[in-house]
Scaffold this motif. Structure first.
Motif, PDB file in Angstrom:
ATOM      1  N   GLY A  47       0.910  -1.257  -0.069  1.00  0.00           N
ATOM      2  CA  GLY A  47       0.142   0.009  -0.064  1.00  0.00           C
ATOM      3  C   GLY A  47       0.582   1.614  -0.058  1.00  0.00           C
ATOM      4  N   VAL A  48       1.999   1.049  -0.304  1.00  0.00           N
ATOM      5  CA  VAL A  48       2.989   2.526  -0.362  1.00  0.00           C
ATOM      6  C   VAL A  48       3.450   3.039  -1.738  1.00  0.00           C
ATOM      7  CG1 VAL A  48       4.991   3.336   0.695  1.00  0.00           C
ATOM      8  CG2 VAL A  48       4.004   1.703   1.693  1.00  0.00           C
ATOM      9  N   GLY A  49       2.520   4.537  -1.717  1.00  0.00           N
ATOM     10  CA  GLY A  49       3.053   4.360  -3.489  1.00  0.00           C
ATOM     11  C   GLY A  49       1.833   5.506  -3.832  1.00  0.00           C
ATOM     12  N   GLU A  50       1.994   5.180  -5.018  1.00  0.00           N
ATOM     13  CA  GLU A  50       0.953   6.649  -5.277  1.00  0.00           C
ATOM     14  C   GLU A  50      -0.685   5.993  -6.230  1.00  0.00           C
ATOM     15  OE1 GLU A  50       1.336  10.233  -5.460  1.00  0.00           O
ATOM     16  OE2 GLU A  50       2.716   9.256  -4.171  1.00  0.00           O
ATOM     17  N   LEU A  88      -0.608  -5.785 -16.383  1.00  0.00           N
ATOM     18  CA  LEU A  88      -1.622  -5.911 -15.295  1.00  0.00           C
ATOM     19  C   LEU A  88      -0.763  -5.014 -14.502  1.00  0.00           C
ATOM     20  CD1 LEU A  88      -0.860  -9.514 -14.529  1.00  0.00           C
ATOM     21  CD2 LEU A  88      -2.408  -9.136 -15.281  1.00  0.00           C
ATOM     22  N   GLN A  89      -1.768  -4.568 -13.732  1.00  0.00           N
ATOM     23  CA  GLN A  89      -2.385  -2.851 -13.457  1.00  0.00           C
ATOM     24  C   GLN A  89      -2.091  -3.039 -11.935  1.00  0.00           C
ATOM     25  OE1 GLN A  89      -4.743  -0.045 -14.361  1.00  0.00           O
ATOM     26  NE2 GLN A  89      -5.301   0.639 -12.278  1.00  0.00           N
ATOM     27  N   PRO A  90      -0.906  -2.184 -11.114  1.00  0.00           N
ATOM     28  CA  PRO A  90      -0.693  -2.195  -9.317  1.00  0.00           C
ATOM     29  C   PRO A  90      -1.451  -1.815  -8.723  1.00  0.00           C
ATOM     30  CG  PRO A  90       0.988  -1.240 -10.237  1.00  0.00           C
ATOM     31  CD  PRO A  90       0.032  -1.671 -11.724  1.00  0.00           C
ATOM     32  N   GLU A  91      -1.808  -2.345  -7.790  1.00  0.00           N
ATOM     33  CA  GLU A  91      -2.966  -1.459  -7.151  1.00  0.00           C
ATOM     34  C   GLU A  91      -2.177   0.490  -6.662  1.00  0.00           C
ATOM     35  OE1 GLU A  91      -4.009  -3.711  -3.418  1.00  0.00           O
ATOM     36  OE2 GLU A  91      -5.666  -4.280  -4.093  1.00  0.00           O
ATOM     37  N   LYS A  92      -1.140  -0.382  -6.199  1.00  0.00           N
ATOM     38  CA  LYS A  92      -0.317   1.406  -5.990  1.00  0.00           C
ATOM     39  C   LYS A  92       0.969   1.814  -7.057  1.00  0.00           C
ATOM     40  CE  LYS A  92      -2.523   3.057  -2.248  1.00  0.00           C
ATOM     41  NZ  LYS A  92      -2.548   4.018  -2.316  1.00  0.00           N
ATOM     42  N   TYR A  93       1.721   2.441  -7.008  1.00  0.00           N
ATOM     43  CA  TYR A  93       2.847   2.551  -7.384  1.00  0.00           C
ATOM     44  C   TYR A  93       3.943   3.297  -7.110  1.00  0.00           C
ATOM     45  CZ  TYR A  93       5.324   2.261 -12.237  1.00  0.00           C
ATOM     46  OH  TYR A  93       7.006   2.213 -12.759  1.00  0.00           O
ATOM     47  N   PHE A  94       4.627   3.198  -7.174  1.00  0.00           N
ATOM     48  CA  PHE A  94       6.347   3.980  -6.804  1.00  0.00           C
ATOM     49  C   PHE A  94       7.221   3.593  -7.408  1.00  0.00           C
ATOM     50  CE2 PHE A  94      10.395   4.435  -4.377  1.00  0.00           C
ATOM     51  CZ  PHE A  94       9.779   6.050  -3.734  1.00  0.00           C
ATOM     52  N   ARG A  95       8.138   4.876  -7.341  1.00  0.00           N
ATOM     53  CA  ARG A  95       9.181   4.958  -8.284  1.00  0.00           C
ATOM     54  C   ARG A  95      10.033   6.127  -7.947  1.00  0.00           C
ATOM     55  NH1 ARG A  95       9.961   5.511 -15.143  1.00  0.00           N
ATOM     56  NH2 ARG A  95      12.434   6.055 -15.142  1.00  0.00           N
ATOM     57  N   GLY A  96      11.154   5.724  -6.985  1.00  0.00           N
ATOM     58  CA  GLY A  96      11.791   6.439  -7.155  1.00  0.00           C
ATOM     59  C   GLY A  96      13.006   5.479  -5.955  1.00  0.00           C
ATOM     60  N   VAL A  97      12.786   6.520  -4.789  1.00  0.00           N
ATOM     61  CA  VAL A  97      13.987   5.625  -4.090  1.00  0.00           C
ATOM     62  C   VAL A  97      13.622   5.644  -2.758  1.00  0.00           C
ATOM     63  CG1 VAL A  97      16.581   6.785  -2.486  1.00  0.00           C
ATOM     64  CG2 VAL A  97      15.988   7.038  -4.678  1.00  0.00           C
ATOM     65  N   ALA A  98      13.513   4.780  -1.943  1.00  0.00           N
ATOM     66  CA  ALA A  98      13.004   4.122  -0.836  1.00  0.00           C
ATOM     67  C   ALA A  98      14.044   4.091   0.641  1.00  0.00           C
ATOM     68  CB  ALA A  98      11.824   2.940  -0.878  1.00  0.00           C
ATOM     69  N   ARG A  99      14.138   4.749   1.430  1.00  0.00           N
ATOM     70  CA  ARG A  99      14.528   4.095   2.198  1.00  0.00           C
ATOM     71  C   ARG A  99      14.099   3.543   3.785  1.00  0.00           C
ATOM     72  NH1 ARG A  99      19.427   7.320   4.434  1.00  0.00           N
ATOM     73  NH2 ARG A  99      20.408   6.442   7.036  1.00  0.00           N
ATOM     74  N   TYR A 100      14.266   2.291   3.701  1.00  0.00           N
ATOM     75  CA  TYR A 100      14.284   1.342   5.112  1.00  0.00           C
ATOM     76  C   TYR A 100      15.508   1.319   5.910  1.00  0.00           C
ATOM     77  CZ  TYR A 100      11.968  -0.666   0.930  1.00  0.00           C
ATOM     78  OH  TYR A 100      11.676  -0.521  -0.511  1.00  0.00           O
ATOM     79  N   GLU A 101      14.607   1.670   7.718  1.00  0.00           N
ATOM     80  CA  GLU A 101      15.346   1.259   8.294  1.00  0.00           C
ATOM     81  C   GLU A 101      14.750   0.363   9.477  1.00  0.00           C
ATOM     82  OE1 GLU A 101      17.064   5.274  10.451  1.00  0.00           O
ATOM     83  OE2 GLU A 101      17.865   5.735   8.961  1.00  0.00           O
ATOM     84  N   ARG A 102      15.628   0.253  10.576  1.00  0.00           N
ATOM     85  CA  ARG A 102      15.482  -1.014  11.164  1.00  0.00           C
ATOM     86  C   ARG A 102      16.919  -0.566  12.672  1.00  0.00           C
ATOM     87  NH1 ARG A 102      14.604  -7.332  11.048  1.00  0.00           N
ATOM     88  NH2 ARG A 102      14.944  -6.601  14.347  1.00  0.00           N
ATOM     89  N   GLU A 103      16.693  -1.330  13.946  1.00  0.00           N
ATOM     90  CA  GLU A 103      17.521  -1.458  14.373  1.00  0.00           C
ATOM     91  C   GLU A 103      17.671  -3.633  14.641  1.00  0.00           C
ATOM     92  OE1 GLU A 103      18.992   0.380  16.907  1.00  0.00           O
ATOM     93  OE2 GLU A 103      18.019   2.030  16.129  1.00  0.00           O
TER      94      GLU A 103
END
Length: 943
Positions: A47-50, A88-103
């Protein structure tokens, strides 16, 4: 300690910030997360994206801009009802840079150990930071991204950040299946293993196994990182063991040791024993080389004892000639939008391919994850891997751009990661390259790869060009050269009996030739599969097609269209595959494809859907009759006969099984629709048939006399069935071909216009005489000349061909033909004298090649054609070759097949004409739909 003590899985929740720009290390600023997601995984699936819009920045060429511009698509360009027809069409679309973080928490037991972060199948480029310190970058599309975090991480908590960039980092071509929205989608994330691994300060950096069939041995080569920390005279210990079916170790050979050089390199020859099993499609025997160091570091590498080579124009595996029966895998995974990293998903796909007689998979412009190789090794599949590139849509190779260096780096990484897998048998630089310097650069690439690794065959690229350095060619020329000589032959240029083989082409080549992307024959969409799309990818394209079908009044015919077009598709594939198998010395073929291709305008070319599941019109057992390791073949001089003609067929056997047939018994029979034989025989005597070749078995000659006609001397379909059995009850293969037998002189028909009032008026013009006969309650057969049939205002005339649509009309600029075969009811009394199924078969070529399709869109929706043509799913016109109606007091049967030569040399059209006339003259001729004379007249051009 166990190895699990030095591995920490990082699967689970990660904080993410998704932007359009690179994030850097935030310069110490607090990390502002947009969402919490799970890795392994991708953003859009969570669910992340436009929202999808007309401005979505897709990756992939859109050759047909109609969706953006044409009014008929306007309702699907509205926010809240966006539906794209290209893929086929995705429910959301993201094209760019994502930063993932965790401990992450480093245990105290890891003190002094080197820590590595492994990211399996990231898309695409990654950067990593540990506690704000950058650990490096990686841009591989094909192999795991590994980051050395060093040996100085203190026990306790640390902040790990991963940046994933799914923009076009290197221009590998917008349609490359490694990055394009056409198939897997342009996802952002990491979908395989994500883990921290602790190693000693000296570790096994690489291990490769080079088997030798002749010596029954395996040469193990490796490199130790940090070798300087080992004691003087350190050795690598190698133990080879048989791998059992469940993956556990079996019997092991005696361990051997090899000295580790100063540069960390070691090499040792490991005998496997004279009885060591070879690996191939029939016996995928696997071994495992376990390499260990004195400090406890160890690595196991699975391999097979196999060698791939060439013998003239054929490929050999362990010295035996093979025939590649392949399909493409284009990274289409509709539930997730990305390829699986688990072995079972790949086993399921490969088992479906094997059930259809295939032994080969080509990965079009991408390389699959490790799990695919594991499954391929287990099941004995032959893989063609490609560097993740399709450089011909605004992209070139050989011009010194960044993509040239990247393709070399990526090829090296692929060999390093997957080189020992026995399934990895063929390697190409990519698909269909462009550019004026591509041939020279690809020559460099092939020569470099051949020098680097002899465990597989190398070719410059799939499709083109053919260069001398390639060890085999993957080219479209065989099918273009013979069966599809030019685009017109997709229509009506060649009758079915003229298609033979490609020997003229193959005979001019010095290395094996594998036919490129054969088939591409479409079927109508299977709307019943739409509920399967429960994941991130949705079939909005199918929703468009289903809605427009209903608007044209044919919603109830979707399954009929699928079945009829599917049967024609199988017919085309059978002929094309058999043409390849009939070719002496051919190396094989690659279908495009066994399963549907969901992109490029929706290319429904598969007998399986995008989930690799059956559509319901052909079973794997039926497909394997003409696509398997052993296939009987018949060279028929023709398919259509008149009583008294002689059927002659040269019988051959394409045999690429595990061993020769010692006493092949060849039987044949000519059967009716219920399976009863009208005649049968045997080719004698039993004969030996070598494996790895096409062998002539003999000739069938039988006179088709009048006794073989149906009751009353009627025309009928017969089927020539040929079976080959090795000895008494041995291995058996069977195949069949339909033929048609017609009465010698057809049926007598009154001359046009000369019939009494209670007979049928036959005319080729809807003129005053025809209207007068109808006003008086007469019966009229209007056999309008095909050239007089009108087209529609937007697309013009329907380009009617015998074969189905190639790829699809949207992406091929409406390349002909525009249709998917015929659909009829064999029980309709108008066809009582014309033997047919509900779908196209070869006898229909003699009809369709002299016909035009009438467009009935303006007629009442309840009118159902007698002979319908299945239209392109983008236009959904109601098309017909024949329909019936009432006009005033009279009855009218309209046909747009050229019946003017019905008394000539075409017994099929003659029989159709006779059947239509008998119907029109009988009491059963009682049309229910009434039309005005002008409605009929408007279907045709005026003289």
């Amino acid at each position: 300690m166990n190895s699990s003590d030095f591995t920490i899985s990082l699967a689970g929740e990660w904080r993410v910030r998704a932007t359009a720009e690179r994030t850097g290390n935030n310069d110490g600023a607090p990390f502002q997360a947009d969402a919490v997601v799970r890795l392994p995984g991708a953003l859009a699936a969570q669910g992340v994206g436009e929202e999808i819009s007309v401005n979505t920045p897709w990756v992939g060429s859109i050759f047909d801009p109609a969706w953006f511009t044409e009014p008929e698509y306007a309702r699907w360009r509205v926010p809240g009802n966006i539906k794209v027809p290209f893929w086929l069409q995705p429910e959301k679309y993201f094209r760019g840079v994502a930063r993932y973080e965790r401990e992450v928490e480093i245990p105290g037991s890891w003190a002094g150990r080197r820590v590595v972060l492994a990211l399996e199948r990231a898309h695409w480029a990654t950067r990593v930071w540990i506690d704000g310190r950058e650990a490096g970058r990686n841009d591989s599309l094909s192999t795991p991204h590994e980051y050395d975090l060093g040996a100085g991480l203190a026990a306790g908590k640390h902040t790990l950040a991963i940046e994933v960039d799914n923009t076009v980092v290197i221009d590998v071509g917008p349609n490359s299946h490694s990055i394009s929205d056409h198939t897997q989608g342009n996802w952002n994330g990491v979908i395989g293993r994500i883990e921290l691994v602790a190693t000693a300060t000296a570790w096994l950096d690489e291990v490769q196994v080079f088997p030798s069939v002749a010596a029954r041995s395996a040469r193990v080569r490796g490199r130790v990182g940090g070798a300087e920390t080992l004691s003087a005279g350190a050795v690598a210990r190698v133990r080879v063991e048989k791998q059992t079916a469940d993956g556990s170790p079996g019997d092991a050979a005696q361990a051997r040791t090899a000295a580790i050089g100063k540069n960390g390199v070691f090499e040792i020859e490991c005998p496997l024993g004279a009885d060591a099993e070879l690996w191939d499609e029939f016996n995928p025997a696997l071994y495992r080389a376990v390499v260990s160091l004195e400090n406890g570091e160890a690595r196991a590498v699975t391999f097979g004892l196999r060698e791939v080579g060439t013998e003239g124009t054929q490929i050999t595996v362990n010295g035996r000639r093979v025939f590649l029966r392949g399909t493409l895998e284009c990274a289409a995974w509709p539930l997730t939008g990305y390829p699986p990293a688990d072995v079972e998903s790949w086993r399921r796909m490969l088992r479906a391919a094997r059930a259809h007689g295939l032994n080969h998979i080509r990965f079009h412009s991408w390389c699959p994850p490790e799990a695919a190789f594991v499954a391929g090794d287990e099941l004995g599949f032959y893989f063609q891997i490609e560097v993740a590139s399709w450089p011909n849509q605004g992209t070139t190779v050989g011009d010194g751009g960044a993509q040239d260096a990247w393709l070399v780096r990526e090829a090296d990484r692929i060999v390093r990661a997957y080189g020992s897998h026995p399934s990895f048998m063929f390697f190409a630089a990519g698909n269909e390259p462009g550019g004026p310097h591509s041939a020279a650069w690809l020559t460099y690439w092939v020569e470099r790869m051949k020098a680097l690794d002899s465990r597989r065959l190398h070719t410059c690229s799939a499709g083109w060009p053919e260069i001398a350095a390639s060890q085999y060619h993957v080219t479209h020329w065989p099918r273009t050269h013979q069966w599809l000589d030019n685009l017109k032959s997709r229509l009506n240029a060649l009758p079915p009996e003229t298609r033979t083989d490609y020997r003229d082409f193959i005979g001019k080549r010095a290395v094996p030739v594998v036919s490129h992307e054969i088939g591409q024959w479409c079927v109508y969409p299977n709307f019943d599969e739409m509920p399967k799309y429960t994941g991130v990818m949705k079939p909005r394209n199918f929703e468009i097609f289903r809605e427009t079908l209903a608007e044209h009044g044919m919603a109830g015919q979707a399954r009929e269209f699928l079945h009829a077009s599917g049967k024609l598709q199988v017919l085309c594939y059978k002929e094309e595959i058999e043409s390849a198998l009939r070719t002496p010395g051919m190396g094989g073929f690659q279908l495009l494809g066994l399963s549907d291709f969901p992109g490029q305008g929706t290319a429904l070319v598969g007998v399986l859907d995008a989930f690799w599941e059956e559509k319901g019109y052909v079973a794997p057992e039926e497909w394997r009759r003409f696509c398997a390791g052993t296939v009987p073949l018949a060279r028929l001089e023709r398919r259509v006969f008149e009583a008294g003609d002689e059927l002659r067929a040269e019988i051959e056997l394409a045999h690429y099984g595990p061993a020769a047939l010692e006493k092949a018994v060849v039987k044949w029979r000519l059967v009716t629709g219920n399976g009863s034989a009208v005649t049968e025989g045997r080719l004698t005597p039993p004969q030996a048939v070598a494996t790895g070749a096409l062998t002539a078995l003999g000739r069938v000659e039988v006179t088709l006399d009048e006794s073989m006609l149906a009751d009353g001397g009627a025309a009928r379909k017969l089927t020539l069935v040929v079976s080959v059995e090795d000895g008494d009850g041995g291995a058996r293969a069977e195949n069949d071909w339909d033929v048609w037998l017609y009465p010698k002189n057809g049926s007598a028909v009154r001359a046009p216009g000369a019939a009494p009032r209670d007979a049928v008026l036959v005319c080729s013009e809807f003129d005053a005489a025809a209207e007068a006969a109808l006003r008086e309650g007469g019966a009229v057969l209007l056999a309008i000349p095909p050239e007089r049939v009108r087209g529609d205002a937007k697309h013009g005339r329907v380009e009617l061909g015998f074969t189905s649509i190639f790829w699809n009309t949207s992406w091929s600029n409406r390349q002909a033909p525009h249709t998917l075969g015929i659909l009829c009811d064999p029980a309709h009394p108008a066809l009582a004298g014309f033997p047919t199924e509900s779908h196209s078969n070869w006898q229909w070529w003699h009809v369709v090649s002299r016909a035009s399709a009438m467009i009935l869109d303006e007629l009442p929706p309840e009118l159902r054609p007698v002979i319908q043509v299945v239209d392109d799913w983008f236009t959904h016109r109601k098309l017909a070759l024949a329909f019936e109606c009432r006009v005033g007091a009279g009855r009218l049967l309209v046909c747009s097949v050229d019946l003017r030569e019905a008394d000539g040399a075409n017994p099929v059209v003659r029989q159709l004409r006779a059947s239509l006339l008998r119907y029109a003259a009988g009491a059963d001729f009682a049309p229910r739909v009434e039309l005005a004379a002008e409605q009929v007249r408007d279907l045709f051009t005026r003289r």
